[in-house]
Write a protein that holds these residues in place. Structure first.
Motif, PDB file in Angstrom:
ATOM      1  N   ILE A  99      33.405  60.082  22.450  1.00 17.58           N
ATOM      2  CA  ILE A  99      33.752  59.081  21.794  1.00 17.58           C
ATOM      3  C   ILE A  99      33.185  58.824  20.309  1.00 17.58           C
ATOM      4  O   ILE A  99      33.844  58.515  19.272  1.00 17.58           O
ATOM      5  CB  ILE A  99      33.538  57.494  22.152  1.00 17.58           C
ATOM      6  N   GLN A 107      34.681  61.617  18.177  1.00 12.49           N
ATOM      7  CA  GLN A 107      36.181  61.321  17.917  1.00 12.49           C
ATOM      8  C   GLN A 107      36.351  60.194  16.510  1.00 12.49           C
ATOM      9  O   GLN A 107      36.946  60.200  15.790  1.00 12.49           O
ATOM     10  CB  GLN A 107      36.927  60.582  19.184  1.00 12.49           C
ATOM     11  N   MET A 148      37.595  60.369  12.793  1.00 18.24           N
ATOM     12  CA  MET A 148      38.596  59.602  12.547  1.00 18.24           C
ATOM     13  C   MET A 148      38.071  58.922  11.004  1.00 18.24           C
ATOM     14  O   MET A 148      38.856  58.544  10.346  1.00 18.24           O
ATOM     15  CB  MET A 148      38.834  58.690  13.356  1.00 18.24           C
ATOM     16  N   THR A 151      42.586  62.342  12.460  1.00 22.26           N
ATOM     17  CA  THR A 151      42.608  63.000  13.558  1.00 22.26           C
ATOM     18  C   THR A 151      43.035  62.181  14.982  1.00 22.26           C
ATOM     19  O   THR A 151      42.918  60.910  14.813  1.00 22.26           O
ATOM     20  CB  THR A 151      40.844  63.132  13.858  1.00 22.26           C
ATOM     21  N   GLY A 152      43.871  62.945  15.330  1.00 27.78           N
ATOM     22  CA  GLY A 152      44.488  62.214  16.494  1.00 27.78           C
ATOM     23  C   GLY A 152      43.812  62.199  17.796  1.00 27.78           C
ATOM     24  O   GLY A 152      42.479  62.416  18.003  1.00 27.78           O
ATOM     25  N   TRP A 153      44.461  61.548  19.037  1.00 31.34           N
ATOM     26  CA  TRP A 153      43.655  61.290  20.079  1.00 31.34           C
ATOM     27  C   TRP A 153      43.974  62.326  21.323  1.00 31.34           C
ATOM     28  O   TRP A 153      43.318  62.040  22.345  1.00 31.34           O
ATOM     29  CB  TRP A 153      44.110  59.651  20.749  1.00 31.34           C
ATOM     30  N   SER A 154      44.988  63.217  21.072  1.00 30.35           N
ATOM     31  CA  SER A 154      45.375  64.072  22.226  1.00 30.35           C
ATOM     32  C   SER A 154      44.191  64.935  22.606  1.00 30.35           C
ATOM     33  O   SER A 154      44.189  64.950  23.805  1.00 30.35           O
ATOM     34  CB  SER A 154      46.625  64.938  21.416  1.00 30.35           C
ATOM     35  N   ASN A 155      43.375  65.407  21.766  1.00 33.35           N
ATOM     36  CA  ASN A 155      42.266  66.324  22.081  1.00 33.35           C
ATOM     37  C   ASN A 155      41.239  65.426  23.167  1.00 33.35           C
ATOM     38  O   ASN A 155      40.749  65.890  24.043  1.00 33.35           O
ATOM     39  CB  ASN A 155      41.777  66.971  21.174  1.00 33.35           C
ATOM     40  N   PHE A 156      41.214  64.170  22.412  1.00 31.83           N
ATOM     41  CA  PHE A 156      40.293  63.437  23.304  1.00 31.83           C
ATOM     42  C   PHE A 156      40.582  63.110  24.396  1.00 31.83           C
ATOM     43  O   PHE A 156      39.837  63.221  25.621  1.00 31.83           O
ATOM     44  CB  PHE A 156      39.867  62.069  22.448  1.00 31.83           C
ATOM     45  N   VAL A 157      42.002  62.759  24.718  1.00 30.15           N
ATOM     46  CA  VAL A 157      42.426  62.442  25.994  1.00 30.15           C
ATOM     47  C   VAL A 157      42.281  63.763  26.928  1.00 30.15           C
ATOM     48  O   VAL A 157      42.079  63.389  28.123  1.00 30.15           O
ATOM     49  CB  VAL A 157      43.776  61.904  25.880  1.00 30.15           C
ATOM     50  N   THR A 214      38.894  64.081  28.241  1.00 36.62           N
ATOM     51  CA  THR A 214      38.473  62.943  29.176  1.00 36.62           C
ATOM     52  C   THR A 214      39.051  63.322  30.356  1.00 36.62           C
ATOM     53  O   THR A 214      38.191  63.153  31.503  1.00 36.62           O
ATOM     54  CB  THR A 214      39.028  61.638  28.567  1.00 36.62           C
TER      55      THR A 214
END
Length: 643
Positions: A459, A462, A466, A594-600, A603
């Motif tokens: 987090i 990320q 961002m 920066t997107g959330w796809s890699n973070f998701v 996770t």
């Protein structure tokens, strides 16, 4: 003030240390002396005390809650299971009290006033709840006993055969005794105490070793003639290891308590031979007794083994074994507070909640071997309720005359093997036991903790990207698509610099109950390389028992890893043929944040490990509770004999 006098029989000096003492036994001639002001009356000889393993003696001293006391008197009481000692105490602040010593348990009490009516002894029942002296109590023991001997200074007259009807009461913090030898009954309130906490001095030589050795009783089994023995007066029952006959050693004729098992019945060999010595939790113990109990559930018979251990200072402990699972067990002096719905609510004790696991309505003794401190017999039964909070177990055992609580702690077979220095290893455990620690419990906690830390780190990373990443618009251009034209249009050129990057194309239209299809083509002007994308946008709205909408006027498509260069877009529209309304379309080309796809994805990957551990932990618990009275629906009931 102390009163000094001489024994009328032998002239030995007699000193009354307490003003409340009216009775004494001369230690030289055993004359029974009653105090009349300044004179002593000899009323006969006192019965001789039965030798026991007590470390205490007249003159022993200790401290309780910071106040020094000395042992000035003693009575010995005989009951159905043997004898116990009551020591008369005199404190430095001139209070008197009593220290009860029975089967290794020490309880210190003081006489307390009673304001409420006390029920008759005949009306009391084991497990009954009482309100006495502003406290709630549970009746734990009922005895019609008798005082058989006395010693030293006592506040009342005693003699052989003096009746003692007593009821023991317990709650989570205190102990009480109702003494029905007087009218009205006397109440003594106190608590169970650890022997070491009293800081006792002037004990008998060698602590619990007799200063004068007590002769070992040696006799032959009435059933098969094999030699048997009882090592001390604490031992009141001995089971023959050869044929199973149980003998009352307190009876001079060695009365048979129960006969040998039939030859056809299975004989259980103890894993720990009688006489085995070792150290459990740093304390020396010796195996002196072995018994086997049997229960029946849904027509299935199961057995477990119990080993009586003699410890230091006249204490006793237990080892229990079922299908290779072991527990070290201690009888509780302070039982948990209970309700009438134990099977539903469980028990709270020691800051933990114990769930009800199983009830054995009729636990029967089927084999007895070795020495015991009560008159155990083959065929005797009691009710057992078990409650678990792994690795601990609480057990409540009740019969018609007494109620006791014990706490067991699960130990691995390897611990028992090491504690008693056994030559071979013990059998491996079978299945999952009631209070067996879940091997996945700690692993699951550690993995979830690690997951939380890694997730927090993800987090933070990320959030950092961002914050530092900016959204840069490379192109913004408006188009109007006319009905039935369907002509391809081209945007202005725009530059992409630096390393290959992600490019987003956003469209915002004026659709109104309409749709449009657009074929996008991102073209590198220099190389001619193209990246196609087909999009369809639709937006409808209306009223039908309220307003509603469907679809969206906006759209976004992302092109990945687009290298640096000069680019343009082509848009090839496909419009609804039945709509004669122009559609406005604003096109934006930009480098997004920066997107959330890699973070998701990260996770989800990290989540696999704690979820797997949690499922394994749950599977272990399902196996545990499948053996309980609260088995999950659909689980297979199973039982097994501990052969």
């Amino acid at each position: 003030m102390a009163l000094s006098a001489s024994c009328p029989s032998c002239g030995a000096p007699i000193v009354f240390k307490s003003a409340s003492s009216v009775f004494a036994v001369c230690e030289y001639c055993q004359s029974t002396l009653v105090r009349h002001d300044q004179e002593l009356e000899d009323i006969g000889k006192m019965a001789v005390l039965v030798e026991d393993r007590s470390p205490l003696q007249l003159g022993s001293e200790g401290r309780y809650k910071g106040v020094h006391f000395a042992l000035i008197g003693r009575i010995q009481v005989k009951y159905s299971q043997g004898t116990w000692n009551e020591w008369h105490l005199l404190f430095d602040d001139m209070r008197t009290g009593w220290l009860s010593e029975a089967a290794g348990e020490y309880v210190l009490t003081f006489m307390a006033p009673v304001s409420e009516p006390i029920p008759a002894f005949s009306d009391l029942k084991i497990g009954q709840r009482l309100q006495v002296a502003s406290q709630a109590w549970t009746v734990s023991n009922l005895e019609n006993a008798e005082c058989v001997a006395g010693q030293g200074e006592l506040p009342f007259k005693v003699g052989a055969g003096y009746p003692v009807a007593a009821a023991d009461l317990r709650n989570e913090s205190h102990f009480a005794t109702l003494d029905y030898s007087e009218t009205p009954p006397l109440l003594f309130v106190g608590e169970a105490v650890e022997f070491k906490s009293l800081g006792m001095t002037n004990l008998r030589d060698g602590m619990f070793v007799q200063p004068t050795p007590v002769p070992v009783q040696v006799f032959r089994c009435p059933g098969c003639g094999v030699p048997m023995q009882a090592r001390s007066k604490d031992i009141v029952a001995v089971g023959c290891a050869s044929c199973g006959t149980v003998v009352d050693t307190a009876d001079r004729n060695y009365k048979v308590l129960s006969k040998a098992a039939a030859i056809r019945e299975a004989q259980y060999v103890p894993r720990l031979p009688l006489g085995s010595k070792g150290r459990l939790e740093g304390r020396p113990v010796e195996v002196i007794g072995f018994l086997v109990k049997r229960g029946v559930e849904a027509g299935i018979s199961y057995t477990w083994r119990e080993y009586l251990l003699a410890g230091e200072n006249g204490t006793y402990r237990w080892l229990t074994e079922y299908n290779g699972h072991w527990n070290v067990v201690d009888v509780l002096s302070r039982p948990p507070a209970t309700t009438k719905v134990l099977e539903v609510t469980g028990v709270s004790f020691g800051g933990r909640h114990f769930k009800h696991f199983a009830t054995t309505a009729r636990a029967e003794v089927v084999q007895v071997c070795g020495e015991f401190t009560w008159r155990v017999r083959r065929g005797e039964t009691n009710r057992v309720d078990d409650f678990v909070a792994p690795p601990l177990m609480l057990s409540r055992e009740g019969s018609g005359k007494d109620l006791s609580w014990s706490q067991g702690g699960y130990v691995e077979p390897a611990v028992i093997t090491e504690a008693f220095a056994l030559a071979g290893s013990l059998p491996e455990p079978i299945g999952v036991f009631a209070n067996q620690p879940n091997p996945w419990a700690d692993t699951t906690r550690r993995i979830w903790s690690l997951f939380a830390k890694l997730l927090l780190a993800a987090i933070l990373v990320q959030a950092f990207f961002m914050i530092v990443s900016t959204e840069k618009v490379l192109l913004r251009q408006d188009f109007t698509f006319e009905p039935r034209s369907n002509e391809e249009v081209q945007t202005r050129e725009f530059e992409i610099s630096g390393k290959p990057r992600k490019i987003a194309v956003r469209q915002s239209t004026s659709l109104d109950n309409n749709w449009i299809g657009i074929d996008l083509l991102l073209v590198n002007k220099s190389t001619g390389t193209a990246w196609p994308a087909a999009r369809e946008l639709s937006y409808y709205w209306g009223y039908d028992d309220g307003s509603w909408t469907e679809g969206s006027r906006e759209d976004e498509v992302v092109f990945l890893n687009i290298p640096a260069g000069t680019y343009y877009l082509t848009l090839d529209p496909d419009m609804a043929p039945d709509k004669y309304v122009a559609v406005r379309d604003q096109v934006e080309v930009l480098t997004p944040r920066t997107g959330w796809s890699n973070f998701v994805l990260l996770t989800l990957f990290l989540l696999v490990f704690p979820v797997f551990a949690t499922l394994r932990r749950a599977a272990f618990e399902t196996r545990r509770w499948a053996e309980s009275d609260h088995a999950p629906t659909g689980s297979d009931d199973s039982g097994g004999d501990d052969d």
